[in-house]
Design a protein around this motif. Structure first.
Motif, PDB file in Angstrom:
ATOM      1  N   SER A   1       0.841  -1.204   0.000  1.00 17.27           N
ATOM      2  CA  SER A   1       0.000   0.000   0.000  1.00 17.27           C
ATOM      3  C   SER A   1       0.875   1.253   0.000  1.00 17.27           C
ATOM      4  N   GLY A   2       0.247   2.373  -0.301  1.00 16.36           N
ATOM      5  CA  GLY A   2       0.939   3.650  -0.197  1.00 16.36           C
ATOM      6  C   GLY A   2       1.274   3.964   1.254  1.00 16.36           C
ATOM      7  N   THR A   3       0.398   3.550   2.153  1.00 19.55           N
ATOM      8  CA  THR A   3       0.634   3.776   3.582  1.00 19.55           C
ATOM      9  C   THR A   3       1.888   3.037   4.041  1.00 19.55           C
TER      10      THR A   3
ATOM     11  N   ASP B   1       4.627  12.679  -0.950  1.00 19.06           N
ATOM     12  CA  ASP B   1       3.460  11.800  -0.982  1.00 19.06           C
ATOM     13  C   ASP B   1       2.703  12.093  -2.281  1.00 19.06           C
TER      14      ASP B   1
ATOM     15  N   GLU C   1      -1.717  10.549  -4.912  1.00 24.35           N
ATOM     16  CA  GLU C   1      -2.848  10.978  -5.738  1.00 24.35           C
ATOM     17  C   GLU C   1      -2.398  11.600  -7.063  1.00 24.35           C
TER      18      GLU C   1
ATOM     19  N   SER D   1       0.387   5.420  -4.596  1.00 20.78           N
ATOM     20  CA  SER D   1      -0.642   4.467  -4.178  1.00 20.78           C
ATOM     21  C   SER D   1      -1.338   3.890  -5.403  1.00 20.78           C
TER      22      SER D   1
ATOM     23  N   LYS E   1      -7.420   5.085  -7.316  1.00 12.90           N
ATOM     24  CA  LYS E   1      -6.347   5.901  -7.895  1.00 12.90           C
ATOM     25  C   LYS E   1      -6.335   5.814  -9.420  1.00 12.90           C
TER      26      LYS E   1
HETATM   27  C1  LIG Z   1      -2.505  11.561  -0.067  1.00 15.51           C
HETATM   28  C2  LIG Z   1      -2.539  10.092   0.218  1.00 15.51           C
HETATM   29  N1  LIG Z   1      -1.530   9.539   0.900  1.00 15.51           N
HETATM   30  C3  LIG Z   1      -1.493   8.230   1.162  1.00 15.51           C
HETATM   31  C4  LIG Z   1      -2.504   7.386   0.753  1.00 15.51           C
HETATM   32  C5  LIG Z   1      -2.425   5.952   1.159  1.00 15.51           C
HETATM   33  O1  LIG Z   1      -2.363   5.067   0.113  1.00 15.51           O
HETATM   34  P1  LIG Z   1      -2.948   3.572   0.298  1.00 15.51           P
HETATM   35  O2  LIG Z   1      -4.418   3.655   0.321  1.00 15.51           O
HETATM   36  O3  LIG Z   1      -2.402   2.860  -0.900  1.00 15.51           O
HETATM   37  O4  LIG Z   1      -2.362   3.043   1.578  1.00 15.51           O
HETATM   38  C6  LIG Z   1      -3.581   7.922   0.018  1.00 15.51           C
HETATM   39  C7  LIG Z   1      -4.704   7.138  -0.513  1.00 15.51           C
HETATM   40  O5  LIG Z   1      -5.207   6.188  -0.304  1.00 15.51           O
HETATM   41  C8  LIG Z   1      -3.614   9.305  -0.232  1.00 15.51           C
HETATM   42  O6  LIG Z   1      -4.647   9.852  -0.880  1.00 15.51           O
END
Ligand SMILES: Cc1ncc(COP(=O)(O)O)c(C=O)c1O
Length: 374
Positions: A57-59, A161, A164, A185, A190
């Protein structure tokens, strides 16, 4: 009957099944494999960063970016207050303390003047952050040059980050190439998706090697299972990387589609009293991942919630702009540097359906409902 219109649903290219089928047939049904390697290389090339690791994930990518920089307990990390909670959650996962920074009106991202002044002040009081996470919100880059200059002056590492903003540019440089490290992400909403997934990119190989190690349960490279520290299970599946590759091949068309959707909304709704669309800053080319607008209720006679409710009543999904993180109960203790611009963007702002497969017919439906004042 008309079908529900979603805010930003996934769009398939038609190539996903073939790529997925190939991945399954190859036997690489694991969080590593040829599609993971190729996806990392293709994203790194597209974004213009030398090193990349595909993650779940992006997180997870944000979390590992912070850990790769050595951020931990006792550190502070500054970030935009106008963003999704994931940006700041990662700071807390790393044991650090977030400080929130207000937006500017030019791009809705980190205010570069505020960042510059506050870093100056923090340097004088010996309270500089260890890192800054700048966000490229709704498919538009922050004004990176002055932000990077201020961070460099004070030795503050920068994470971009760009969750988006894949496909956007800043002064000709791709979103995702601007920080010391950056993240993307591939969540279902997305511009390209693997259903869930993310990527960490970096200017230094050592950061990516460290992130890859931590993402693989920090397993040491010996025959038996040896762990000198606590790791995570954050790698992306080879099957999902195959889907991501099919999606990535269609990125340019998707950017054009989202930009065209924004232009159509702007042409049809831009003159409504009290309405202003998120500006496109002169320093970049936005993807308009989501088309956002603010409604001045005093001028318009209706609030952004009135419009969202009217759309919801006919099965059209619109959403408020992100609620600033300094207003979130989860971050009630956090410091905020100003914050009023983000508060106003939240109070007045909404996001309209912006999926790259949105048809003219469906977009006209949205426009008609917005214009149909009670
Ligand atoms: C600005 C931003 N940062 C981080 C994330 C986290 O990404 P993910 O959902 O893949 O964990 C998102 C979206 O989901 C996001 O919009």
């Amino acid at each position: 009957m008309t079908a529900r219109i979603y805010l930003s649903p996934p769009e398939l290219t038609g190539r996903e099944l073939a790529m997925l089928g190939e991945a399954v047939a190859s036997g690489w049904i694991a969080p590593l494999g040829p599609h993971v390697d190729a996806f990392e290389a293709e994203i790194a090339r597209r974004v213009g960063m030398p090193h990349a690791v595909a993650l779940s994930s992006g997180t997870a990518a944000l979390h590992l970016a912070l850990l790769a920089l050595g951020v931990g307990r006792g550190d502070t990390v500054w970030t935009s207050t106008l963003t999704f909670a994931a940006t700041a959650n990662a700071i807390v996962y790393a044991g650090a303390v977030p400080v929130f920074v207000d937006s500017d009106r030019v791009s809705w991202n980190l205010d570069p003047g505020l960042v510059t002044d506050e870093l100056e002040r923090a340097a004088r009081s010996n309270t500089l952050p260890k890192a800054m996470i700048g966000v490229d919100l709704y498919g538009q880059c922050a004004d990176w040059e002055p932000i990077l200059a201020a961070c460099r002056r004070h030795g503050v590492a920068v994470i971009e980050d760009a969750a988006e903003a894949l496909g956007a540019t800043y002064r000709g440089r791709p979103a995702g190439s601007l920080g010391d490290l950056s993240i993307l992400s591939f969540n279902g909403n997305k511009i390209i998706t693997t259903s869930g997934g993310g990527m960490l990119l970096a200017t230094r190989r050592a950061w990516i090697d460290r992130a890859r190690h931590l993402a693989t349960q920090a397993r040491e490279p010996v025959r038996h299972y040896e762990h000198k520290e606590i790791g995570y299970n954050y790698r992306l599946s080879n099957l999902l990387a195959a889907v991501g590759r099919a999606q990535l091949a269609d990125l340019e068309r998707r950017v054009e589609a989202r930009r065209a959707i924004q232009a159509r909304y702007r042409a049809a709704l831009g003159e409504l009293p009290g309405w202003s669309f998120m500006p496109e800053a002169s320093f970049g080319c936005a993807t308009f991942w989501l088309t956002c607008a603010t409604i001045d209720a005093g001028v318009s006679g209706e609030t952004r919630d009135d419009v969202i409710d009217r759309l919801a009543a006919v099965d059209i999904e619109a959403r408020p702009v992100w609620k600033p993180l300094h207003l979130q109960p989860a971050f009630a203790e956090a410091r905020v540097l100003r914050g009023q611009i983000a508060e106003q963007l939240f109070r007045d702002g909404l996001c309209l359906p912006s999926g790259s497969a949105l048809t003219h017919r469906d977009q006209d439906r949205v426009i008609e409902i917005v214009r149909r004042r009670p």
